[in-house]
Design an enzyme around this catalytic site. Sequence first.
Site, PDB file in Angstrom:
ATOM      1  N   ASP A 170      35.752 149.748 124.021  1.00  0.00           N
ATOM      2  CA  ASP A 170      36.761 149.840 124.737  1.00  0.00           C
ATOM      3  C   ASP A 170      35.971 149.731 126.621  1.00  0.00           C
ATOM      4  O   ASP A 170      34.806 149.934 126.666  1.00  0.00           O
ATOM      5  CB  ASP A 170      37.580 151.399 125.051  1.00  0.00           C
ATOM      6  N   SER A 171      36.811 149.325 127.362  1.00  0.00           N
ATOM      7  CA  SER A 171      36.237 149.407 128.499  1.00  0.00           C
ATOM      8  C   SER A 171      36.014 150.607 129.333  1.00  0.00           C
ATOM      9  O   SER A 171      35.118 150.947 130.152  1.00  0.00           O
ATOM     10  CB  SER A 171      37.466 148.632 129.833  1.00  0.00           C
ATOM     11  N   CYS A 193      41.001 148.862 122.558  1.00  0.00           N
ATOM     12  CA  CYS A 193      41.410 148.489 123.929  1.00  0.00           C
ATOM     13  C   CYS A 193      42.590 147.440 123.939  1.00  0.00           C
ATOM     14  O   CYS A 193      42.323 146.287 123.452  1.00  0.00           O
ATOM     15  CB  CYS A 193      40.340 148.175 124.877  1.00  0.00           C
ATOM     16  N   ASN A 194      43.769 147.990 124.423  1.00  0.00           N
ATOM     17  CA  ASN A 194      44.771 146.931 124.159  1.00  0.00           C
ATOM     18  C   ASN A 194      44.448 145.536 125.118  1.00  0.00           C
ATOM     19  O   ASN A 194      44.787 144.467 124.767  1.00  0.00           O
ATOM     20  CB  ASN A 194      46.063 147.297 124.897  1.00  0.00           C
ATOM     21  N   GLU A 208      40.331 158.529 134.165  1.00  0.00           N
ATOM     22  CA  GLU A 208      38.934 159.012 133.787  1.00  0.00           C
ATOM     23  C   GLU A 208      38.324 159.798 134.965  1.00  0.00           C
ATOM     24  O   GLU A 208      37.658 160.610 134.696  1.00  0.00           O
ATOM     25  CB  GLU A 208      38.386 157.627 133.635  1.00  0.00           C
ATOM     26  N   CYS A 212      48.290 151.634 126.239  1.00  0.00           N
ATOM     27  CA  CYS A 212      46.768 151.554 126.620  1.00  0.00           C
ATOM     28  C   CYS A 212      46.344 153.031 126.290  1.00  0.00           C
ATOM     29  O   CYS A 212      46.959 154.070 126.172  1.00  0.00           O
ATOM     30  CB  CYS A 212      46.526 151.817 128.402  1.00  0.00           C
ATOM     31  N   THR A 213      45.205 153.211 125.734  1.00  0.00           N
ATOM     32  CA  THR A 213      44.686 154.405 125.013  1.00  0.00           C
ATOM     33  C   THR A 213      44.276 155.516 125.856  1.00  0.00           C
ATOM     34  O   THR A 213      44.664 156.543 125.745  1.00  0.00           O
ATOM     35  CB  THR A 213      43.183 154.097 124.345  1.00  0.00           C
ATOM     36  N   HIS A 214      43.983 155.327 127.223  1.00  0.00           N
ATOM     37  CA  HIS A 214      43.956 156.237 128.149  1.00  0.00           C
ATOM     38  C   HIS A 214      45.348 157.147 128.278  1.00  0.00           C
ATOM     39  O   HIS A 214      45.223 158.443 128.575  1.00  0.00           O
ATOM     40  CB  HIS A 214      43.609 155.954 129.485  1.00  0.00           C
TER      41      HIS A 214
END
Length: 253
Positions: A3-4, A66-67, A144, A176-178
């Site tokens: 992922d980023s 990551c989308n 983050e 978005c996973t976040h």
Amino acid sequence: MFDSGLGGLTVLETLRARLPTEDFIYFADTAHLPYGDKPEEVVRARSLAITNNLLERGAKAIVIACNTATAAAAESLRNAIEVPVIALEPAVKPAVSLSRRGMIGVLATTRTLYSRRFERLVQTHAQNARIFAQPCPALAEAIELEGAEGDTVRALLDRYVRPLALAEVDVVVLGCTHYLWVMPAIAARLPKEVKIVDSGEAVARQVEKRLQEESFLGGGGAFRLATSGDPASVGQTIQRLCGFAPDVEYWRI
């Protein structure tokens, strides 16, 4: 998995629960965070470089957690490598099945929402629904940096979720996973009857299915975490978001 940043850890948690004996390597490309507003060719190049590195370390499958990277690079990776590539994408299809009125909101990065892949996803699964696509610049990196309760995070959620509430959507897709880390805050800004969906479980099922098809299932349950950024900083962020402090390796990719 890559992922980023660290949002993909929400998917990793689901994967490890479903496949506890598999070995996982998670790479967070934090030196190049965020992907969401970068040109597609930059995200594609990073995805290929990371994937090649993971293959050199023995990966038997690649999960794009990551989308944004899925939108930019999934097809290129599948054409370039032989191992299974499982890609995360917004859960539009299940959202359509859950929606009673065909009013669906999607929270995601700018790059994801303006990608050809997302356009095809909507055309394939949501032709009879109204899709309210809400770009969320800076939200993933704010989560983050600050955690779920940060002032910037709260302000951005106010800005991005309010239009969906006003549009009277009945399902919201977390693209978005976040955003899973702030799902309670998103829900608090929507009417109680609105359903919220993400892609974690679907990805875990697909990983298991592909590993079974390739007779690749099995491992020792090991876990490694690496980053292109500062390992100490990444470890602190994981502690803040997840409540544990793992060993983090530095990889120069």
